[in-house]
Design a protein around this motif. Structure first.
Motif, PDB file in Angstrom:
ATOM      1  N   MET A 268       0.813  -1.222   0.000  1.00  0.00           N
ATOM      2  CA  MET A 268       0.000   0.000   0.000  1.00  0.00           C
ATOM      3  C   MET A 268       0.845   1.270   0.000  1.00  0.00           C
ATOM      4  SD  MET A 268      -3.143  -0.982   2.574  1.00  0.00           S
ATOM      5  CE  MET A 268      -2.048  -1.339   3.967  1.00  0.00           C
ATOM      6  N   ASP A 269       1.930   1.261   0.764  1.00  0.00           N
ATOM      7  CA  ASP A 269       2.691   2.493   0.997  1.00  0.00           C
ATOM      8  C   ASP A 269       4.004   2.582   0.226  1.00  0.00           C
ATOM      9  OD1 ASP A 269       0.672   3.073   2.809  1.00  0.00           O
ATOM     10  OD2 ASP A 269       1.773   2.226   4.513  1.00  0.00           O
ATOM     11  N   GLY A 270       4.426   1.472  -0.389  1.00  0.00           N
ATOM     12  CA  GLY A 270       5.700   1.473  -1.097  1.00  0.00           C
ATOM     13  C   GLY A 270       6.867   1.178  -0.161  1.00  0.00           C
ATOM     14  N   ALA A 271       8.058   1.160  -0.735  1.00  0.00           N
ATOM     15  CA  ALA A 271       9.260   0.771   0.021  1.00  0.00           C
ATOM     16  C   ALA A 271       9.928   1.998   0.635  1.00  0.00           C
ATOM     17  CB  ALA A 271      10.226   0.020  -0.876  1.00  0.00           C
ATOM     18  N   GLY A 324       6.018  -1.209  -7.329  1.00  0.00           N
ATOM     19  CA  GLY A 324       5.432  -0.733  -8.573  1.00  0.00           C
ATOM     20  C   GLY A 324       5.792  -1.579  -9.768  1.00  0.00           C
ATOM     21  N   ARG A 325       6.043  -2.865  -9.553  1.00  0.00           N
ATOM     22  CA  ARG A 325       6.462  -3.744 -10.647  1.00  0.00           C
ATOM     23  C   ARG A 325       5.325  -4.694 -11.035  1.00  0.00           C
ATOM     24  NH1 ARG A 325      12.433  -5.063  -8.036  1.00  0.00           N
ATOM     25  NH2 ARG A 325      13.101  -2.875  -7.935  1.00  0.00           N
ATOM     26  N   ARG A 326       5.325  -5.067 -12.285  1.00  0.00           N
ATOM     27  CA  ARG A 326       4.235  -5.883 -12.830  1.00  0.00           C
ATOM     28  C   ARG A 326       4.407  -7.351 -12.449  1.00  0.00           C
ATOM     29  NH1 ARG A 326       4.704  -4.858 -18.985  1.00  0.00           N
ATOM     30  NH2 ARG A 326       3.449  -6.776 -18.948  1.00  0.00           N
ATOM     31  N   GLU A 327       3.286  -7.967 -12.077  1.00  0.00           N
ATOM     32  CA  GLU A 327       3.323  -9.375 -11.679  1.00  0.00           C
ATOM     33  C   GLU A 327       3.328 -10.322 -12.874  1.00  0.00           C
ATOM     34  OE1 GLU A 327       0.724 -10.438  -8.317  1.00  0.00           O
ATOM     35  OE2 GLU A 327       0.411  -8.279  -8.092  1.00  0.00           O
ATOM     36  N   ASP A 328       3.046  -9.810 -14.064  1.00  0.00           N
ATOM     37  CA  ASP A 328       3.091 -10.649 -15.263  1.00  0.00           C
ATOM     38  C   ASP A 328       4.414 -10.484 -16.018  1.00  0.00           C
ATOM     39  OD1 ASP A 328       2.728  -8.085 -16.128  1.00  0.00           O
ATOM     40  OD2 ASP A 328       1.134  -8.558 -17.580  1.00  0.00           O
ATOM     41  N   SER A 329       5.400  -9.887 -15.366  1.00  0.00           N
ATOM     42  CA  SER A 329       6.702  -9.643 -16.009  1.00  0.00           C
ATOM     43  C   SER A 329       7.608 -10.858 -15.883  1.00  0.00           C
ATOM     44  CB  SER A 329       7.390  -8.433 -15.365  1.00  0.00           C
ATOM     45  OG  SER A 329       7.659  -8.699 -13.993  1.00  0.00           O
ATOM     46  N   ASP A 330       8.623 -10.916 -16.742  1.00  0.00           N
ATOM     47  CA  ASP A 330       9.600 -12.016 -16.682  1.00  0.00           C
ATOM     48  C   ASP A 330      10.321 -12.078 -15.335  1.00  0.00           C
ATOM     49  OD1 ASP A 330       8.992 -12.951 -19.194  1.00  0.00           O
ATOM     50  OD2 ASP A 330      10.609 -11.869 -20.202  1.00  0.00           O
ATOM     51  N   PRO A 331      10.776 -10.936 -14.780  1.00  0.00           N
ATOM     52  CA  PRO A 331      11.444 -11.010 -13.472  1.00  0.00           C
ATOM     53  C   PRO A 331      10.574 -11.643 -12.387  1.00  0.00           C
ATOM     54  CG  PRO A 331      11.898  -8.894 -14.480  1.00  0.00           C
ATOM     55  CD  PRO A 331      10.860  -9.560 -15.334  1.00  0.00           C
ATOM     56  N   CYS A 332       9.274 -11.383 -12.421  1.00  0.00           N
ATOM     57  CA  CYS A 332       8.386 -11.976 -11.415  1.00  0.00           C
ATOM     58  C   CYS A 332       8.274 -13.486 -11.621  1.00  0.00           C
ATOM     59  CB  CYS A 332       7.012 -11.317 -11.476  1.00  0.00           C
ATOM     60  SG  CYS A 332       5.931 -11.776 -10.094  1.00  0.00           S
ATOM     61  N   HIS A 333       8.144 -13.906 -12.875  1.00  0.00           N
ATOM     62  CA  HIS A 333       8.076 -15.348 -13.159  1.00  0.00           C
ATOM     63  C   HIS A 333       9.383 -16.039 -12.771  1.00  0.00           C
ATOM     64  CE1 HIS A 333       4.280 -14.640 -14.974  1.00  0.00           C
ATOM     65  NE2 HIS A 333       4.733 -14.152 -16.123  1.00  0.00           N
ATOM     66  N   GLN A 334      10.495 -15.380 -13.032  1.00  0.00           N
ATOM     67  CA  GLN A 334      11.794 -15.957 -12.677  1.00  0.00           C
ATOM     68  C   GLN A 334      11.951 -16.047 -11.157  1.00  0.00           C
ATOM     69  OE1 GLN A 334      14.224 -13.167 -14.807  1.00  0.00           O
ATOM     70  NE2 GLN A 334      13.941 -14.201 -16.783  1.00  0.00           N
ATOM     71  N   ALA A 335      11.437 -15.048 -10.460  1.00  0.00           N
ATOM     72  CA  ALA A 335      11.479 -15.084  -9.000  1.00  0.00           C
ATOM     73  C   ALA A 335      10.652 -16.247  -8.470  1.00  0.00           C
ATOM     74  CB  ALA A 335      10.964 -13.764  -8.430  1.00  0.00           C
ATOM     75  N   ARG A 336       9.500 -16.502  -9.086  1.00  0.00           N
ATOM     76  CA  ARG A 336       8.659 -17.624  -8.651  1.00  0.00           C
ATOM     77  C   ARG A 336       9.387 -18.958  -8.848  1.00  0.00           C
ATOM     78  NH1 ARG A 336       3.195 -18.602  -7.203  1.00  0.00           N
ATOM     79  NH2 ARG A 336       3.322 -20.652  -6.208  1.00  0.00           N
ATOM     80  N   LYS A 337      10.133 -19.057  -9.934  1.00  0.00           N
ATOM     81  CA  LYS A 337      10.905 -20.276 -10.193  1.00  0.00           C
ATOM     82  C   LYS A 337      11.925 -20.504  -9.087  1.00  0.00           C
ATOM     83  CE  LYS A 337      14.072 -22.324 -13.602  1.00  0.00           C
ATOM     84  NZ  LYS A 337      14.791 -22.093 -14.892  1.00  0.00           N
TER      85      LYS A 337
END
Length: 362
Positions: A268-271, A324-337
């Motif tokens: 909600m408030d950011g980092a 503020g980063r997109r959850e459908d981005s490659d970095p997010c998918h790579q993080a999930r891996k």
């Protein structure tokens, strides 16, 4: 060193026929087997040949180099002189001659060109000393060839130097990861400058659990507690070994109630600085490390933090949204891996190595 300097000759003047024949005869004598010539005789003839080739044209020096390259008993001053000559003269010596010592190669590395160093870098069984000298020049083609040379030995200080250089030369990372000499502390330092696949390889190879350490030190924890954790070194090592990652007392004091609560607030408030500081406190890691994880545009470091502290994937998503980063981005998918591939203990191993490296900077 003066004897090994590159030759400074006037090439247009052709070598007289008699001198060429004399040089060939002297080279033949230098190449005689030990049963035909004593070491002292070989040295004398080598000194004469040394004088001849220093005053001869390129073609004659090339012929002498080819003749001497396969010899095991050729005088070293003569070999070094030819090996420090122009590359077209030096090449057969650098590629074939097994008589070159580490001292010889150090002089050649210093006096020769990058072509000389490239050729030395692919020689078999390079010592730590020669490898260090090659790496010190910082020439990417030479370093990459050295790292590909499986028979070369790299000392720990050399690897430390190259891990640092990999931040500027991205091509080093893949090659360093494959080196058997690479140690966990170096690999986890290298991690920050790598692409996703290289990071994943580092985690696969170096993120290990601490079962043996835990079993061996289980009775030491109560002993340290009885001493009020008065020994800083014991406290430092046991923090690395401990099963627990979160600071329970910090959780009880936190206005957010838990690490999960901080992640929700971050969504909600950011980092903002207070959030970053609170994550560091609750996760028992240096606030500079958390800041570095947040600044990293890839998601693997935050995924490791979440896994090591027992957070579920929605908490990572909250942190990601807070940045503020997109959850459908490659970095997010790579993080999930990465999150799915690591156990809690393995993630803790990585996190604690990073945290110790931060403490070492103080």
């Amino acid at each position: 060193m003066a004897d090994a300097q590159p030759l400074d000759l006037t090439e247009p003047v052709a070598t007289p026929r008699t001198r060429a024949i004399l040089a060939r005869r002297l080279a033949d004598i230098v190449g005689l087997p030990s049963s035909r010539i004593t070491p002292r005789e070989r040295w004398i003839v080598g000194d004469l040949l040394y004088d001849v080739i220093r005053a001869s044209e390129l073609e004659l020096r090339q012929r002498c180099a080819r003749r001497l390259a396969g010899l095991s008993d050729a005088p070293h001053r003569l070999l070094r002189t030819l090996a420090c000559d122009k590359f077209e003269v030096a090449e057969p010596i650098l590629e074939q001659c097994q008589a070159l010592t580490d001292f010889d190669m150090l002089e050649i590395v210093s006096a020769g060109s990058m072509q000389h160093r490239l050729t030395i870098a692919k020689r078999e069984n390079l010592s730590e000393t020669v490898s260090a000298a090659l790496a010190a020049y910082g020439e990417p083609p030479v370093v990459e060839r050295l790292l590909r040379n499986r028979t070369a030995t790299l000392a720990t200080p050399t690897l430390d130097h190259l891990v640092g250089a990999a931040l500027e030369e991205s091509g080093y990372a893949q090659l360093l990861i494959r080196r058997e000499e690479l140690r966990p502390a170096q690999a986890f330092r290298l991690f920050w400058g790598c692409e996703h696949m290289d990071r994943f390889q580092i985690l696969e190879r170096f993120a290990v659990d601490r079962t043996i350490l835990l079993e061996a030190s289980e009775d030491i924890f109560p002993m340290a507690s009885q001493e009020s954790w008065s020994d800083p070194m014991v406290a430092r090592v046991l923090r690395y070994i401990d099963r627990r990652q979160r600071d329970r007392e910090a959780s009880e004091r936190s206005t957010y109630g838990s690490l999960e609560g901080v992640c929700e607030a971050m969504a909600m408030d950011g980092a903002h600085p207070d959030i970053v500081s609170e994550i560091a406190n609750l996760a028992s890691v240096d606030h500079r490390l958390v800041a570095r994880m947040i600044e990293d545009m890839a998601g693997e470091p935050l995924a490791i933090l979440c896994k090591a502290t027992g957070l579920k994937w929605p908490s990572f998503q909250n942190m990601w949204r807070g940045l503020g980063r997109r959850e459908d981005s490659d970095p997010c998918h790579q993080a999930r891996k990465v999150f799915d591939s690591l156990s809690v203990e393995k993630a803790q191993t990585v996190l604690r190595y990073w945290n110790l490296s931060m403490e070492d900077k103080d």
